[in-house]
Design a protein around this motif. Structure first.
Motif, PDB file in Angstrom:
ATOM      1  N   ALA A   1      11.487  14.068  24.579  1.00 16.71           N
ATOM      2  CA  ALA A   1      10.929  13.440  23.415  1.00 16.71           C
ATOM      3  C   ALA A   1       9.586  13.864  23.129  1.00 16.71           C
ATOM      4  N   GLY A   2       8.905  14.320  23.836  1.00 17.74           N
ATOM      5  CA  GLY A   2       7.507  14.997  23.391  1.00 17.74           C
ATOM      6  C   GLY A   2       7.594  16.312  22.685  1.00 17.74           C
ATOM      7  N   ALA A   3       8.802  17.160  23.191  1.00 21.54           N
ATOM      8  CA  ALA A   3       8.917  18.443  22.376  1.00 21.54           C
ATOM      9  C   ALA A   3       9.316  18.030  21.067  1.00 21.54           C
ATOM     10  N   ALA A   4      10.037  17.013  20.991  1.00 17.68           N
ATOM     11  CA  ALA A   4      10.499  16.746  19.626  1.00 17.68           C
ATOM     12  C   ALA A   4       9.236  16.245  18.522  1.00 17.68           C
ATOM     13  N   LEU A   5       8.464  15.563  19.144  1.00 18.43           N
ATOM     14  CA  LEU A   5       7.560  14.919  18.590  1.00 18.43           C
ATOM     15  C   LEU A   5       6.467  16.115  18.135  1.00 18.43           C
ATOM     16  N   LEU A   6       6.487  17.012  18.879  1.00 17.40           N
ATOM     17  CA  LEU A   6       5.177  18.133  18.821  1.00 17.40           C
ATOM     18  C   LEU A   6       6.142  19.096  17.739  1.00 17.40           C
ATOM     19  N   ALA A   7       7.360  19.340  17.745  1.00 20.95           N
ATOM     20  CA  ALA A   7       7.746  20.038  16.890  1.00 20.95           C
ATOM     21  C   ALA A   7       7.729  19.411  15.356  1.00 20.95           C
ATOM     22  N   TRP A   8       7.842  18.102  15.376  1.00 25.06           N
ATOM     23  CA  TRP A   8       7.841  17.361  14.065  1.00 25.06           C
ATOM     24  C   TRP A   8       6.317  17.597  13.628  1.00 25.06           C
TER      25      TRP A   8
ATOM     26  N   TRP B   1      14.911  18.504  16.085  1.00 25.97           N
ATOM     27  CA  TRP B   1      16.285  18.448  16.402  1.00 25.97           C
ATOM     28  C   TRP B   1      16.665  19.472  17.342  1.00 25.97           C
ATOM     29  N   THR B   2      16.104  20.789  17.190  1.00 25.83           N
ATOM     30  CA  THR B   2      16.386  21.928  17.972  1.00 25.83           C
ATOM     31  C   THR B   2      15.721  21.763  19.302  1.00 25.83           C
ATOM     32  N   ALA B   3      14.195  21.385  19.081  1.00 28.92           N
ATOM     33  CA  ALA B   3      13.603  21.284  20.272  1.00 28.92           C
ATOM     34  C   ALA B   3      14.215  20.123  21.457  1.00 28.92           C
ATOM     35  N   LEU B   4      14.590  19.140  20.964  1.00 25.60           N
ATOM     36  CA  LEU B   4      15.437  18.231  21.515  1.00 25.60           C
ATOM     37  C   LEU B   4      16.452  18.542  22.568  1.00 25.60           C
ATOM     38  N   PHE B   5      17.442  19.262  22.147  1.00 21.49           N
ATOM     39  CA  PHE B   5      18.500  19.571  22.585  1.00 21.49           C
ATOM     40  C   PHE B   5      18.292  21.133  23.570  1.00 21.49           C
ATOM     41  N   LEU B   6      17.081  21.615  23.599  1.00 16.87           N
ATOM     42  CA  LEU B   6      16.659  22.883  24.233  1.00 16.87           C
ATOM     43  C   LEU B   6      16.050  22.316  25.836  1.00 16.87           C
TER      44      LEU B   6
ATOM     45  N   VAL C   1      11.187  27.507  20.074  1.00 19.64           N
ATOM     46  CA  VAL C   1       9.883  27.922  20.869  1.00 19.64           C
ATOM     47  C   VAL C   1       9.103  26.649  21.422  1.00 19.64           C
ATOM     48  N   VAL C   2       9.212  25.615  20.595  1.00 16.68           N
ATOM     49  CA  VAL C   2       8.642  24.421  21.263  1.00 16.68           C
ATOM     50  C   VAL C   2       9.123  24.016  22.394  1.00 16.68           C
TER      51      VAL C   2
ATOM     52  N   ALA D   1       8.765  24.773  29.984  1.00 16.05           N
ATOM     53  CA  ALA D   1       8.409  26.049  31.057  1.00 16.05           C
ATOM     54  C   ALA D   1       6.862  25.493  31.542  1.00 16.05           C
ATOM     55  N   LEU D   2       6.375  24.955  30.632  1.00 19.00           N
ATOM     56  CA  LEU D   2       4.818  24.562  31.222  1.00 19.00           C
ATOM     57  C   LEU D   2       4.512  23.092  31.621  1.00 19.00           C
TER      58      LEU D   2
END
Length: 380
Positions: free
Chosen positions: A38-45, A62-67, A160-161, A167-168
Motif C-alpha cells: 500500500a505504501g509503495a502504491a501511494l508513493l508511486a501515485w 498499479w505496477t508498484a502494488l503487484f511487485l 522501480v518504486v 528491498a529497503l
C-alpha cells in the motif's frame, strides 16, 4: 454520528493489525508486506499523479502494488518480466490500432496475440499483464509515440518504486520458518521416542498408541517442508540488502544436528516405529528380559533430539551444547541399553525375525545420531 457497532468493528480491526505487527510469524509477515504494498502504491501515485501530473498516473501505483513479492530477488525478476510484457503488449495493441483503425478490430487482433504471449512460461505470473496493457492502450484510443511513451515510463516508475520499497523497507526473509521447522523436527522425534519408551515401560501389552507410524511419516512431511523453506530462505538472501544486518543462523550454520543428517534419521525412525508397532501387537515374540532395556534405549535417543531442539531455540542449559557431554552421555546410555537388549535376544525360534529387526533398526538410528553428533558432521 458514528454507530457503536462501527466503532467496535474499527477497534477490532485495529487490534488485529496491531497484534499482527507485534507478533512474529506468518501473520506479521503478511501484515508487513501488505502495508509495504500500500505504501509503495501511494508513493508511486505521489510521484506520477500528484507531483508529475502524468496523463496515465494510475499505471505507476498499479505496477508498484503487484511487485511487492515474497523476496527482493523475486520482486526484481517480476519487475523485469512485467516491464517486458507491458512493452510487448503496448506495441502489439498500438500496431493493431493503427492497422484496423477500430476499437473492436484492434481488440480482435491484439487480444489473441497478447494472451498467447502472456501464457509463455518464461514470463511466469506476469504474463497476464500483456493483454491487460493492450486493453489499456486500445481503450485509451491513443496510439501516438508520446502516449505510448507515457505508459511505459509510468510503468517503469511503478516498478522501480515497488522494488525499492521491498528491498529497503523491512526486506522479507524466510530464515525464521527454517529455524521453526528444524526445531519441530527435533521436538517431534523426541516426543515420538519418549511416548514409545513410556508405553513399553508402563503400558499393557496390546494397548500401545496406533499413531506411531503416522507420526513418523509426518516427520518426513516436515522434512519436505524444511527443504522448501530452505529454498525460500536462500532466495530471500539474494540481492537482499538486509541480510548482512541479521544475526539469524543461515540454512547451514545452525547449532545441533545438521540438516543433511535428517534424511537418514527420519528413515530410521520410520523403520523403527514400524518394528515397535509390530512388537506392540505381538509382545510375546520377545522375552521380558529383552523388552526391559528397550525403554531406556528409546529414552536415551529421545534425549539427544530434545537437546537438539533446545540448542536450536537457544534454551539449552549450562553450555552443554550439541557437542557437550549431555548428548554423548544420552547416546552412550542408549548404546548400553541396546547391548543389553541384544544379549537378551534369543538366537533361535520364532522371535528371531522380530529381534533381528529391532536390533538392526536401533543400531541404524543410534549410528546415524553418532555420525550427526561428530564434529565433522556438524560442520557440513
Amino acid at each position: 454520528m458514528v454507530a457503536p457497532a462501527m466503532v467496535w468493528e474499527l477497534r477490532t480491526v485495529g487490534g488485529s493489525v496491531r497484534r499482527s505487527l507485534t507478533r512474529s510469524g506468518p501473520e506479521r509477515y503478511t501484515a508487513v508486506q501488505s502495508l509495504k504494498a500500500a505504501g509503495a502504491a501511494l508513493l508511486a501515485w505521489a510521484l506520477t499523479g500528484w507531483w508529475w501530473h502524468a496523463p496515465l498516473a494510475l499505471l505507476a501505483p498499479w505496477t508498484a502494488l503487484f511487485l511487492m513479492q515474497s523476496t527482493v530477488y523475486r520482486s526484481l525478476v517480476a519487475g523485469l518480466q512485467q516491464f517486458v510484457v507491458v512493452v510487448l503488449g503496448t506495441l502489439l495493441a498500438a500496431l493493431a490500432g493503427v492497422l484496423t483503425d477500430s476499437t473492436m478490430g484492434a481488440l480482435a487482433v491484439a487480444l489473441p496475440l497478447t494472451v498467447l504471449l502472456g501464457n509463455y512460461a518464461r514470463f511466469g505470473g506476469q504474463g497476464l499483464y500483456a493483454p491487460t496493457a493492450a486493453l489499456f492502450v486500445i481503450a485509451g484510443g491513443s496510439y501516438g509515440p508520446v502516449a505510448l511513451g507515457h505508459r511505459l515510463l509510468e510503468t517503469a516508475v511503478g516498478a522501480v518504486v515497488g522494488i525499492t520499497v521491498n528491498a529497503l523497507v523491512l526486506p522479507p526473509e524466510h530464515a525464521r520458518r527454517v529455524r521453526q521447522l528444524r526445531t519441530q523436527l527435533a521436538m517431534e522425534s523426541g516426543r515420538l521416542l519418549d511416548d514409545a519408551a513410556g508405553h513399553f515401560a508402563h503400558g499393557e501389552p496390546g494397548d500401545g498408541p496406533g499413531d506411531w507410524r503416522d507420526r513418523a511419516q509426518w516427520l518426513g512431511d516436515i522434512l519436505t517442508e524444511l527443504r522448501e523453506a530452505q529454498r525460500w530462505s536462500q532466495e530471500s538472501n539474494r540481492l537482499n540488502p538486509g541480510r548482512h544486518m541479521r544475526r539469524s543462523a543461515g540454512p547451514d550454520d545452525s547449532p545441533g544436528l545438521p540438516d543433511t543428517a535428517w534424511y537418514d534419521l527420519t528413515d530410521h525412525l520410520s523403520a523403527l516405529t514400524r518394528t515397535l508397532t509390530d512388537l506392540d501387537a505381538r509382545p510375546d515374540d520377545l522375552p521380558a528380559e529383552a523388552l526391559r532395556p528397550l525403554p531406556t534405549l528409546l529414552h536415551g535417543a529421545a534425549l539427544v533430539f530434545h537437546r537438539d531442539a533446545a540448542a536450536k531455540t537457544g534454551s539449552g542449559d549450562g553450555g552443554a551444547g550439541p557437542d557437550g557431554p549431555y548428548d554423548e552421555d544420552a547416546l552412550a546410555t542408549a548404546w548400553r541399553a541396546r547391548d543389553e537388549l541384544l544379549a537378551a535376544l534369543p538366537h533361535t525360534g520364532r522371535a528371531t525375525s522380530t529381534g533381528a529387526a529391532l536390533s538392526v533398526d536401533t543400531e541404524r538410528l543410534l549410528s546415524a545420531l553418532a555420525r550427526a553428533l561428530a564434529p565433522e558432521a556438524r560442520a557440513v
